[in-house]
Structure formats: structure tokens, C-alpha cells
Design an enzyme around this catalytic site. Structure first.
Site, PDB file in Angstrom:
ATOM      1  N   SER A  10       0.802  -1.221   0.000  1.00  0.00           N
ATOM      2  CA  SER A  10       0.000   0.000   0.000  1.00  0.00           C
ATOM      3  C   SER A  10       0.842   1.282   0.000  1.00  0.00           C
ATOM      4  O   SER A  10       0.497   2.229  -0.714  1.00  0.00           O
ATOM      5  CB  SER A  10      -0.973  -0.006   1.182  1.00  0.00           C
ATOM      6  OG  SER A  10      -1.863  -1.075   1.027  1.00  0.00           O
TER       7      SER A  10
ATOM      8  N   THR B 238      -5.352  -3.508   8.057  1.00  0.00           N
ATOM      9  CA  THR B 238      -5.192  -4.856   7.515  1.00  0.00           C
ATOM     10  C   THR B 238      -5.068  -5.852   8.657  1.00  0.00           C
ATOM     11  O   THR B 238      -5.267  -5.504   9.835  1.00  0.00           O
ATOM     12  CB  THR B 238      -4.017  -4.903   6.508  1.00  0.00           C
ATOM     13  OG1 THR B 238      -4.004  -6.191   5.890  1.00  0.00           O
ATOM     14  CG2 THR B 238      -2.663  -4.652   7.165  1.00  0.00           C
TER      15      THR B 238
ATOM     16  N   LYS C 152      -8.901  -5.832  11.143  1.00  0.00           N
ATOM     17  CA  LYS C 152     -10.043  -5.380  10.340  1.00  0.00           C
ATOM     18  C   LYS C 152     -11.368  -5.442  11.101  1.00  0.00           C
ATOM     19  O   LYS C 152     -12.286  -4.681  10.814  1.00  0.00           O
ATOM     20  CB  LYS C 152     -10.152  -6.224   9.058  1.00  0.00           C
ATOM     21  CG  LYS C 152      -9.117  -5.845   8.007  1.00  0.00           C
ATOM     22  CD  LYS C 152      -9.394  -6.563   6.704  1.00  0.00           C
ATOM     23  CE  LYS C 152      -8.442  -6.086   5.636  1.00  0.00           C
ATOM     24  NZ  LYS C 152      -8.708  -6.670   4.321  1.00  0.00           N
TER      25      LYS C 152
ATOM     26  N   ASP D  89     -12.659  -3.129   0.193  1.00  0.00           N
ATOM     27  CA  ASP D  89     -12.343  -4.425  -0.419  1.00  0.00           C
ATOM     28  C   ASP D  89     -13.509  -4.894  -1.306  1.00  0.00           C
ATOM     29  O   ASP D  89     -13.299  -5.498  -2.358  1.00  0.00           O
ATOM     30  CB  ASP D  89     -12.092  -5.488   0.659  1.00  0.00           C
ATOM     31  CG  ASP D  89     -10.730  -5.313   1.327  1.00  0.00           C
ATOM     32  OD1 ASP D  89      -9.808  -4.782   0.683  1.00  0.00           O
ATOM     33  OD2 ASP D  89     -10.595  -5.704   2.502  1.00  0.00           O
TER      34      ASP D  89
ATOM     35  N   GLY E 214     -12.876 -20.763  -0.096  1.00  0.00           N
ATOM     36  CA  GLY E 214     -12.301 -20.080   1.059  1.00  0.00           C
ATOM     37  C   GLY E 214     -13.381 -19.266   1.755  1.00  0.00           C
ATOM     38  O   GLY E 214     -14.365 -18.850   1.110  1.00  0.00           O
ATOM     39  N   ALA E 215     -13.224 -19.073   3.069  1.00  0.00           N
ATOM     40  CA  ALA E 215     -14.262 -18.353   3.827  1.00  0.00           C
ATOM     41  C   ALA E 215     -13.642 -17.381   4.823  1.00  0.00           C
ATOM     42  O   ALA E 215     -14.167 -17.172   5.908  1.00  0.00           O
ATOM     43  CB  ALA E 215     -15.168 -19.363   4.535  1.00  0.00           C
ATOM     44  N   GLY E 216     -12.521 -16.758   4.436  1.00  0.00           N
ATOM     45  CA  GLY E 216     -11.875 -15.770   5.309  1.00  0.00           C
ATOM     46  C   GLY E 216     -12.256 -14.356   4.903  1.00  0.00           C
ATOM     47  O   GLY E 216     -13.320 -14.116   4.316  1.00  0.00           O
TER      48      GLY E 216
ATOM     49  N   ALA F 268     -10.938 -12.200   2.597  1.00  0.00           N
ATOM     50  CA  ALA F 268     -11.041 -11.918   1.159  1.00  0.00           C
ATOM     51  C   ALA F 268     -12.346 -12.486   0.618  1.00  0.00           C
ATOM     52  O   ALA F 268     -13.049 -11.852  -0.185  1.00  0.00           O
ATOM     53  CB  ALA F 268      -9.849 -12.516   0.425  1.00  0.00           C
TER      54      ALA F 268
ATOM     55  N   TYR G  86      -2.025 -12.141  -5.884  1.00  0.00           N
ATOM     56  CA  TYR G  86      -1.351 -11.337  -6.909  1.00  0.00           C
ATOM     57  C   TYR G  86       0.131 -11.652  -7.005  1.00  0.00           C
ATOM     58  O   TYR G  86       0.827 -11.118  -7.862  1.00  0.00           O
ATOM     59  CB  TYR G  86      -1.554  -9.829  -6.659  1.00  0.00           C
ATOM     60  CG  TYR G  86      -1.496  -9.433  -5.210  1.00  0.00           C
ATOM     61  CD1 TYR G  86      -2.672  -9.261  -4.478  1.00  0.00           C
ATOM     62  CD2 TYR G  86      -0.286  -9.275  -4.557  1.00  0.00           C
ATOM     63  CE1 TYR G  86      -2.637  -8.919  -3.140  1.00  0.00           C
ATOM     64  CE2 TYR G  86      -0.240  -8.930  -3.223  1.00  0.00           C
ATOM     65  CZ  TYR G  86      -1.419  -8.756  -2.512  1.00  0.00           C
ATOM     66  OH  TYR G  86      -1.378  -8.426  -1.182  1.00  0.00           O
TER      67      TYR G  86
ATOM     68  N   GLY H 220      -5.307 -11.149  -8.551  1.00  0.00           N
ATOM     69  CA  GLY H 220      -5.694 -10.288  -7.422  1.00  0.00           C
ATOM     70  C   GLY H 220      -5.250  -8.842  -7.534  1.00  0.00           C
ATOM     71  O   GLY H 220      -5.632  -8.012  -6.696  1.00  0.00           O
TER      72      GLY H 220
HETATM   73  P1  NAP Z   1      -7.945 -15.645   5.839  1.00  0.00           P
HETATM   74  O1  NAP Z   1      -8.962 -14.731   6.392  1.00  0.00           O
HETATM   75  O2  NAP Z   1      -6.902 -16.229   6.715  1.00  0.00           O
HETATM   76  O3  NAP Z   1      -8.728 -16.856   5.122  1.00  0.00           O
HETATM   77  C1  NAP Z   1      -8.034 -17.871   4.463  1.00  0.00           C
HETATM   78  C2  NAP Z   1      -9.016 -18.872   3.892  1.00  0.00           C
HETATM   79  O4  NAP Z   1      -8.261 -19.816   3.148  1.00  0.00           O
HETATM   80  C3  NAP Z   1      -9.765 -19.653   4.968  1.00  0.00           C
HETATM   81  O5  NAP Z   1     -11.058 -19.935   4.510  1.00  0.00           O
HETATM   82  C4  NAP Z   1      -8.939 -20.934   5.089  1.00  0.00           C
HETATM   83  O6  NAP Z   1      -9.667 -22.055   5.463  1.00  0.00           O
HETATM   84  C5  NAP Z   1      -8.472 -21.128   3.667  1.00  0.00           C
HETATM   85  N1  NAP Z   1      -7.210 -21.873   3.655  1.00  0.00           N
HETATM   86  C6  NAP Z   1      -6.043 -21.484   4.193  1.00  0.00           C
HETATM   87  N2  NAP Z   1      -5.095 -22.429   3.988  1.00  0.00           N
HETATM   88  C7  NAP Z   1      -5.717 -23.443   3.307  1.00  0.00           C
HETATM   89  C8  NAP Z   1      -5.268 -24.697   2.823  1.00  0.00           C
HETATM   90  N3  NAP Z   1      -4.015 -25.112   2.997  1.00  0.00           N
HETATM   91  N4  NAP Z   1      -6.154 -25.465   2.173  1.00  0.00           N
HETATM   92  C9  NAP Z   1      -7.431 -25.073   2.014  1.00  0.00           C
HETATM   93  N5  NAP Z   1      -7.915 -23.891   2.458  1.00  0.00           N
HETATM   94  C10 NAP Z   1      -7.057 -23.075   3.098  1.00  0.00           C
HETATM   95  O7  NAP Z   1      -7.146 -14.960   4.648  1.00  0.00           O
HETATM   96  P2  NAP Z   1      -7.661 -13.825   3.642  1.00  0.00           P
HETATM   97  O8  NAP Z   1      -7.331 -12.494   4.190  1.00  0.00           O
HETATM   98  O9  NAP Z   1      -9.060 -14.121   3.258  1.00  0.00           O
HETATM   99  O10 NAP Z   1      -6.667 -14.053   2.408  1.00  0.00           O
HETATM  100  C11 NAP Z   1      -6.846 -15.143   1.518  1.00  0.00           C
HETATM  101  C12 NAP Z   1      -6.133 -14.859   0.210  1.00  0.00           C
HETATM  102  O11 NAP Z   1      -6.671 -13.706  -0.397  1.00  0.00           O
HETATM  103  C13 NAP Z   1      -4.638 -14.578   0.364  1.00  0.00           C
HETATM  104  O12 NAP Z   1      -3.961 -15.202  -0.674  1.00  0.00           O
HETATM  105  C14 NAP Z   1      -4.535 -13.096   0.241  1.00  0.00           C
HETATM  106  O13 NAP Z   1      -3.294 -12.674  -0.306  1.00  0.00           O
HETATM  107  C15 NAP Z   1      -5.648 -12.793  -0.737  1.00  0.00           C
HETATM  108  N6  NAP Z   1      -6.166 -11.423  -0.604  1.00  0.00           N
HETATM  109  C16 NAP Z   1      -6.168 -10.642  -1.708  1.00  0.00           C
HETATM  110  C17 NAP Z   1      -6.677  -9.379  -1.647  1.00  0.00           C
HETATM  111  C18 NAP Z   1      -6.661  -8.513  -2.871  1.00  0.00           C
HETATM  112  O14 NAP Z   1      -7.007  -7.327  -2.795  1.00  0.00           O
HETATM  113  N7  NAP Z   1      -6.288  -9.056  -4.009  1.00  0.00           N
HETATM  114  C19 NAP Z   1      -7.222  -8.880  -0.454  1.00  0.00           C
HETATM  115  C20 NAP Z   1      -7.226  -9.711   0.662  1.00  0.00           C
HETATM  116  C21 NAP Z   1      -6.697 -10.993   0.579  1.00  0.00           C
HETATM  117  P3  NAP Z   1     -10.056 -22.380   6.994  1.00  0.00           P
HETATM  118  O15 NAP Z   1     -11.260 -21.563   7.279  1.00  0.00           O
HETATM  119  O16 NAP Z   1     -10.289 -23.834   6.998  1.00  0.00           O
HETATM  120  O17 NAP Z   1      -8.869 -21.979   7.823  1.00  0.00           O
END
Ligand code: NAP
Length: 488
Positions: free
Chosen positions: A236, A281, A285, A321, A345-347, A349, A433, A454
Site C-alpha cells: 500500500s 489490515t 479489520k 475491499d 475459502g471463507a476468510g 477476502a 497477486y 488479485g
Molecule cells: P484468511 O482470512 O486467513 O482466510 C483464508 C481462507 O483460506 C480460509 O477460509 C482458510 O480455510 C483457507 N485456507 C487457508 N489455507 C488453506 C489450505 N491449505 N487449504 C485449504 N484452504 C485453506 O485470509 P484472507 O485475508 O481471506 O486471504 C486469503 C487470500 O486472499 C490470500 O492469498 C490473500 O493474499 C488474498 N487477498 C487478496 C486481496 C486482494 O485485494 N487481491 C485482499 C485480501 C486478501 P479455513 O477456514 O479452513 O482456515
């Protein structure tokens, strides 16, 4: 009014003279010659007389973080020759025996009595006591401390406020990345003298900011930043500072590393230094939300904040976002109505992407390693359901989006779901990304899908945050190029 002094760290006198001339041309108020950084101490410094602004002669001892290892006697002789050559100031460490020569051998110069702690910032009371002791021994007290935390930064701000009540000119400097704010915002703190480098890469101390940037920020300025922990990989600052530069705005975007128990301290710092706002971040958040005065609809709906605007003393939370995800999807022609989307995924992002898809009207399915998290996420949205990974592999989707870190640099290079889900004619997005094309995207492209990584989501969320902070629209290409410049 804060004077900006440029520290010159050249290893030869001729180069130092040229650097000082440049500093004068660029508007420095003072120059400090760090003679301890020179290979050989010059026997004649009379040619520095040509520099028309106040000059400081410094021979910083090794004990105080400098390069001087000679005797005090030689130091005195050197300072006397500097004073004869027109140097108006001599910098002496608070424990130097030469301070006893203030009224005799050094009486023609003003003394900057300096104190450096390269390891920490003590309590505000201790900082004030150090400044008081330095003020008693010299004409301008100067103290520099390593700022290792948001708490230390607030301590330094409190100390500056207290000491400024004396009405005396002083320098109080924070070193390290968090210390940058004490330099940029010196005037808010009542600090009369601050130090800058001539240009980037010529810093005399960690966290020193270049003269051009300091000058640009010396009047009305917009200071923003990113709050989180850790922040070593954040892109950023590059994106926002490139936008400030291209638009010619007097702005600076800094890193604001903040631990879980420091959010309240951060808000105090933000008010004290008149920050315009900040991005938020991982991991704050959600935890920042109780500290805010109000939330905009975007943050309210998604239940997370990534941008905070400070307006009339109020902290207002936004979430850009979702906007970033929406724009990224629209940029590859996604029209939600009548489409079926799969989000893996359910985090954090995923929450933004699901919200964007929901707004666009897509029927959305979320699958996740931990099923309960997918189910919990879907409850917040209409038209969104959870689905088992195995079941998703037998369904047809128009849009497939990876919101897990699988495939990201430093994570396992695995597909987040079986490749049979990927089909010709789909839009496939990866929120990752770095690398720019994950195995997931490469596989989707091979099958004939339209792909998007991304970058678009990241840049669009940055553009929206920039607009919230400045009411100005930055260029997508400028932010994208800045981000790529750091990444690849
Ligand atoms: P987060 O809140 O930690 O969520 C991660 C998600 O991925 C959870 O649902 C997790 O599952 C799942 N996961 C993690 N490791 C895994 C594995 N080995 N196998 C299967 N599922 C797995 O993270 P986040 O902030 O959402 O970020 C996720 C991705 O999005 C990252 O790569 C990040 O760089 C990217 N991102 C991009 C942007 C953008 O603007 N382009 C913005 C934010 C994030 P569980 O629930 O089972 O733990």
C-alpha cells in the site's frame, strides 16, 4: 516554524561541499556535516564558508552511533578550525568532556547538545529530563530515540508536547520506520529543528526522510498510512505514495505497525499528528470496529473495516475491499444476474468477494476446508449458500474465485479445488497477486476461461481508499505500476 537541517554523510570533503550546495538549492534551512563519516578528517574546512546557510560540524562518537574514534583533544582542535571557517554550530554528545569548553574554546559557536538511544524510547518524563539536561549544557537540546512500537511513538509525542511548553528550540527525533512521523509532523509537536537526508539512500539515521519530501510536506499536508501487524510485505505505501506524487499532492502514506493492545494508542497518535486516515489490515479489520464513531454502509454490511477516515475528530470506518472485488469482476465483463459463482475459502477476502457477487446478483456458493466457517459466512448474505468441496466439483459455474492462500508465494503450490471445476467460457479469478499467474489461473486459462488475478482487486480497493482520504481520483495504472515495481 520547524527548520529542516540536511545531514551530509559524504566520505570526501569535495563531495560534501557539492551535496551541501544541492541542499541549499533545494531549500534546506541548515546543513550538518557528519565529518565522522569521512574517510579522512580534512585539515582545512575553510571552503565550506561558501555555504550560505547555518552549518553544523558533527564528529559523532562511536558510542553514540557515529564513526569518530579519535581523542577528545583532536576533536576540540577540529571544532576550533571549523568555527574559524564559519561553522555556526557544533554538535556535542551530552556526555562529552568538550561541553566544559562551551564558554571558552568553543564560545564563538552555538552548541547542539545531543543524546541518542539507538535501542528504545524511555518514558515521556525521562525524555523530558534528558532534554532538560541537554538544554542546560548547550544552546539547542537534541534527543533521538529508536521508536519500536506505537506506544513508544505516543510517549515521544507526549514528551515533545511537554518540553515545547519551555518555548525553547529543540530537536526530538524518532528513529526507525515509526519514527518517520516525528520528522514529517515535527511542526505539530512544537519541534523547532528536524533532520532530513539529501536524497533517498543518503540517510544518516534510520527513518530519516529526504529533503524534497520534507519540503513538500512542510505546509498543509495529508498523512495517511496502513495499520496492521506485521506489515513487512505491504504494497500500500508504494501504491498511495505513487498516487500522491503523480497528482502533485503534499501527501505521505506510512506504515503504522500496531499490536492488538495498541489500537486505542494508535487512535490517539492519529489525532495528535492530525492524520487524515488509515487503511487497516490483518489482524485488525474487525477488532478496530468498536473504537470507531460510525461505519459507512459498506463496512456495516460486511462486518469488517479496511479504511478509516478521520473527519472533525470522528473516526469513520469503510470497507473498500468489496468495491475492489466488484470492480475486478466487472473489469472482465462479469454481469452477476443469472450467473452461478463458486467462491473457495471463507476468510476476509472471501467475505469481500461474496459481498461483491451478492451485490451483482450472482447465485453464489462458498466451499471451504472448514465447512462451519463457510456456513457462518453465508448466513450474512442473501442468495449465498455453502457447498461441500466434493459436491462443488460436480457442479457447473460461470464464475470461480480462489480466496485461499494456496498458490501464493510462500504457500503450497497446489490447486485450491480439483481442476474439473474449471471450464471454457468461465470467468476465473484468483485473489492472489504474487505470483501474477498461479497454477489455478494457468490451468483455467489452458481450459479456455477468462482469467483475472488479485492485482485488480487490490488496486481498486486502494483507489477507493485514496479517494476517501483525499477526495481525488488517482490513476489505476499509476497504482498498478507502483505495486508491480515492488513485487516483481
Ligand atoms: P484468511 O482470512 O486467513 O482466510 C483464508 C481462507 O483460506 C480460509 O477460509 C482458510 O480455510 C483457507 N485456507 C487457508 N489455507 C488453506 C489450505 N491449505 N487449504 C485449504 N484452504 C485453506 O485470509 P484472507 O485475508 O481471506 O486471504 C486469503 C487470500 O486472499 C490470500 O492469498 C490473500 O493474499 C488474498 N487477498 C487478496 C486481496 C486482494 O485485494 N487481491 C485482499 C485480501 C486478501 P479455513 O477456514 O479452513 O482456515
Amino acid at each position: 516554524m520547524t527548520r529542516i537541517c540536511v545531514s551530509i554523510i559524504e566520505d570526501r570533503p569535495e563531495a560534501a561541499l557539492e551535496a551541501a550546495k544541492t541542499a541549499v538549492a533545494k531549500g534546506a534551512d541548515m546543513v550538518e556535516f557528519r565529518f565522522d563519516m569521512m574517510k579522512v578528517l580534512p585539515s582545512d574546512v575553510s571552503f565550506f564558508r561558501r555555504i550560505p546557510i547555518p552549518k553544523i560540524a558533527t564528529l559523532r562518537t562511536a558510542k553514540q552511533g557515529g564513526g569518530y574514534t579519535g581523542s577528545e583533544q583532536d576533536r576540540l582542535a577540529f571544532f576550533q578550525s571549523a568555527i574559524r571557517a564559519g561553522f555556526e554550530f557544533v554538535d556535542l554528545e551530552h556526555d562529552s568532556s568538550l561541553l566544559s569548553k562551551r564558554e571558552s574554546d568553543l564560545k564563538e559557536a552555538k552548541i547542539i547538545c545531543s543524546y541518542h538511544d539507538l535501542a528504545r524510547t524511555p518514558s515521556p518524563n525521562e525524555v523530558v529530563q534528558i532534554l532538560v539536561r541537554c538544554a542546560a549544557k548547550g544552546d539547542i537540546p537534541k534527543a533521538a530515540f529508536m521508536v519500536g512500537s506505537m506506544t513508544s511513538l505516543l510517549d515521544l509525542i507526549d514528551a515533545a508536547r511537554l518540553f515545547s511548553l519551555t518555548g525553547k528550540e529543540f530537536a526530538l527525533i524518532g528513529m526507525g520506520e515509526l519514527g518517520e512521523l516525528t520528522r514529517i509532523c515535527a511542526s505539530e509537536l512544537g519541534v523547532g529543528l528536524t533532520y532530513a537526508s539529501l536524497e533517498r539512500g543518503k540517510e544518516a539515521a534510520p527513518g530519516q526522510v529526504d529533503l524534497q519530501t520534507m519540503k513538500k510536506l512542510s505546509g498543509e499536508r495529508i498523512v495517511t498510512g496502513i495499520v496492521g501487524h506485521p506489515l513487512s510485505h505491504t504494497l500500500s505505501p508504494a501504491m498511495h505514495n505513487a498516487a500522491f506524487a503523480t497528482l502533485g499532492l503534499p501527501g505521505r502514506y506510512v506504515v503504522l505497525p500496531t499490536m492488538d493492545n495498541e489500537l486505542e494508542t494508535l487512535l490517539q497518535v492519529a489525532v495528535e499528528l492530525d492524520l487524515r486516515g488509515f487503511n487497516v489490515t490483518i489482524p485488525h479489520k474487525i477488532s478496530i470496529m468498536p473504537f470507531l464513531d460510525r461505519l459507512d454502509a459498506s463496512a456495516e454490511r460486511i462486518g469488517a473495516v479496511n479504511t478509516v477516515l478521520i473527519e472533525d475528530g470522528q473516526f469513520i470506518g469503510f470497507n473498500t475491499d468489496v468495491y475492489g472485488a466488484t470492480m475486478a469482476l466487472m473489469s472482465v465483463g462479469v454481469e452477476g444476474k443469472g450467473t452461478r459463482a463458486l467462491v473457495i475459502g471463507a476468510g476476509g477476502a472471501s467475505r469481500a468477494v461474496v459481498s461483491a457477487l451478492s451485490d451483482l446478483g450472482a447465485k453464489t456458493f462458498v466451499c471451504n476446508r472448514t465447512k462451519e466457517k463457510a456456513e457462518s459466512l453465508t448466513r450474512s448474505f442473501k442468495n449465498v449458500r455453502s457447498i461441500e468441496v466434493a459436491d462443488a466439483q460436480n457442479e457447473d459455474f460461470d464464475i470461480v474465485i480462489n480466496c485461499t492462500p494456496l498458490g501464493m508465494k510462500g504457500f503450497p503450490d497446489e490447486l485450491p479445488i480439483g481442476s474439473e471445476v474449471l471450464k471454457s467460457g468461465q470467468v476465473v479469478m484468483d485473489t492472489i497477486y504474487n505470483p501474477p499467474k498461479t497454477r489455478f489461473l494457468a490451468e483455467a486459462e489452458r481450459k479456455g476461461a477468462t482469467i483475472v488475478n488479485g492485482e485488480a482487486m487490490l488496486v481498486h480497493q486502494g483507489l477507493k481508499a485514496f479517494e476517501i482520504f483525499t477526495s481525488k481520483q488517482a490513476s489505476y495504472e499509476v497504482m498498478l505500476n507502483a505495486l508491480r515495481g515492488v513485487l516483481y
